[in-house]
Design a protein around this motif. Structure first.
Motif, PDB file in Angstrom:
ATOM      1  N   GLY A  19       0.792  -1.230   0.000  1.00  0.00           N
ATOM      2  CA  GLY A  19       0.000   0.000   0.000  1.00  0.00           C
ATOM      3  C   GLY A  19       0.817   1.268   0.000  1.00  0.00           C
ATOM      4  N   THR A  21       1.936   4.876  -0.993  1.00  0.00           N
ATOM      5  CA  THR A  21       1.302   6.063  -1.578  1.00  0.00           C
ATOM      6  C   THR A  21       2.381   7.038  -2.045  1.00  0.00           C
ATOM      7  OG1 THR A  21       1.098   7.094   0.597  1.00  0.00           O
ATOM      8  CG2 THR A  21      -0.806   5.844  -0.207  1.00  0.00           C
ATOM      9  N   LYS A  42      -4.548   9.124  -5.178  1.00  0.00           N
ATOM     10  CA  LYS A  42      -5.515   8.136  -4.671  1.00  0.00           C
ATOM     11  C   LYS A  42      -5.157   6.708  -5.103  1.00  0.00           C
ATOM     12  CE  LYS A  42      -8.561   8.691  -8.596  1.00  0.00           C
ATOM     13  NZ  LYS A  42      -9.794   9.179  -9.121  1.00  0.00           N
ATOM     14  N   ILE A  44      -3.103   3.494  -5.099  1.00  0.00           N
ATOM     15  CA  ILE A  44      -2.183   2.816  -4.185  1.00  0.00           C
ATOM     16  C   ILE A  44      -1.259   1.884  -4.979  1.00  0.00           C
ATOM     17  CG2 ILE A  44      -2.032   1.282  -2.165  1.00  0.00           C
ATOM     18  CD1 ILE A  44      -3.407   4.003  -1.625  1.00  0.00           C
ATOM     19  N   SER A  45       0.028   1.976  -4.733  1.00  0.00           N
ATOM     20  CA  SER A  45       1.040   1.111  -5.357  1.00  0.00           C
ATOM     21  C   SER A  45       0.868   1.000  -6.883  1.00  0.00           C
ATOM     22  CB  SER A  45       1.013  -0.281  -4.723  1.00  0.00           C
ATOM     23  OG  SER A  45       1.275  -0.205  -3.353  1.00  0.00           O
ATOM     24  N   TRP A  59      -3.868  -3.436  -4.243  1.00  0.00           N
ATOM     25  CA  TRP A  59      -4.105  -2.864  -2.921  1.00  0.00           C
ATOM     26  C   TRP A  59      -4.628  -3.920  -1.949  1.00  0.00           C
ATOM     27  CZ3 TRP A  59      -9.184  -3.567  -1.759  1.00  0.00           C
ATOM     28  CH2 TRP A  59     -10.074  -3.664  -2.823  1.00  0.00           C
ATOM     29  N   HIS A  61      -6.840  -3.993   2.025  1.00  0.00           N
ATOM     30  CA  HIS A  61      -7.458  -3.339   3.178  1.00  0.00           C
ATOM     31  C   HIS A  61      -7.529  -4.365   4.291  1.00  0.00           C
ATOM     32  CE1 HIS A  61      -8.546   0.330   1.138  1.00  0.00           C
ATOM     33  NE2 HIS A  61      -9.133  -0.351   0.177  1.00  0.00           N
TER      34      HIS A  61
END
Length: 114
Positions: A19, A21, A42, A44-45, A59, A61
Motif C-alpha cells: 500500500g 502512496t 488516490k 495505491i502502489s 491494494w 485493506h
C-alpha cells in the motif's frame, strides 16, 4: 500521464506491508513547470503500463480484502475502469468480484464464491 514528458513521483508513505502512496508533479510543457497533481495520489502502489497506456494498482485493506484496479488517463486525470476484489470471510470462503465502469459508473458485473 503518458505524454512522454518526465514527471516527478515521490514516496509519501512506505508502510510495513503493501500500500505505498505517492505524491506527484506533472510537467506542463506550456508553462515549463512541474505542477502538483492530486488525482494520482488516490492510486495505491501504481504500476504504469506504457504499452497499454494504463495504470495498474494492487491494494489491500486489512486482513480480508484485496484487489487490483485498472485506470485509464483521460485529459490528465486517471479514471478507474476496472476492479477485481477478493474478500475472505471468517469461515475462510473467498468472495470474488469483477467491476467495470459503464457510462461513467463502476458496476458489479460478476461475483463468485469459493
Amino acid at each position: 500521464d503518458f505524454d512522454r514528458n518526465t514527471d516527478i513521483r515521490l514516496v509519501e508513505f512506505q508502510p510495513a506491508g503493501p500500500g505505498v502512496t505517492f505524491l506527484y508533479w506533472i510537467y506542463n510543457p506550456t508553462t515549463e513547470h512541474f505542477e502538483e497533481n492530486k488525482y494520482y495520489e488516490k492510486i495505491i502502489s501504481p504500476e504504469f503500463d506504457y504499452n497499454k497506456r494504463q495504470i495498474n494498482a494492487t491494494w489491500r485493506h486489512g486482513c480480508c480484502e484485496r484487489g487490483n484496479d485498472t485506470y485509464k488517463v483521460e485529459n490528465g486525470i486517471p479514471l478507474l475502469v476496472e476492479r477485481y476484489t477478493v474478500q475472505t470471510d471468517l469461515d475462510g470462503k473467498d468472495y470474488f468480484e469483477h467491476w467495470k465502469t459503464k457510462n461513467g459508473e463502476l458496476k458489479l458485473i460478476e461475483k463468485t464464491v469459493e
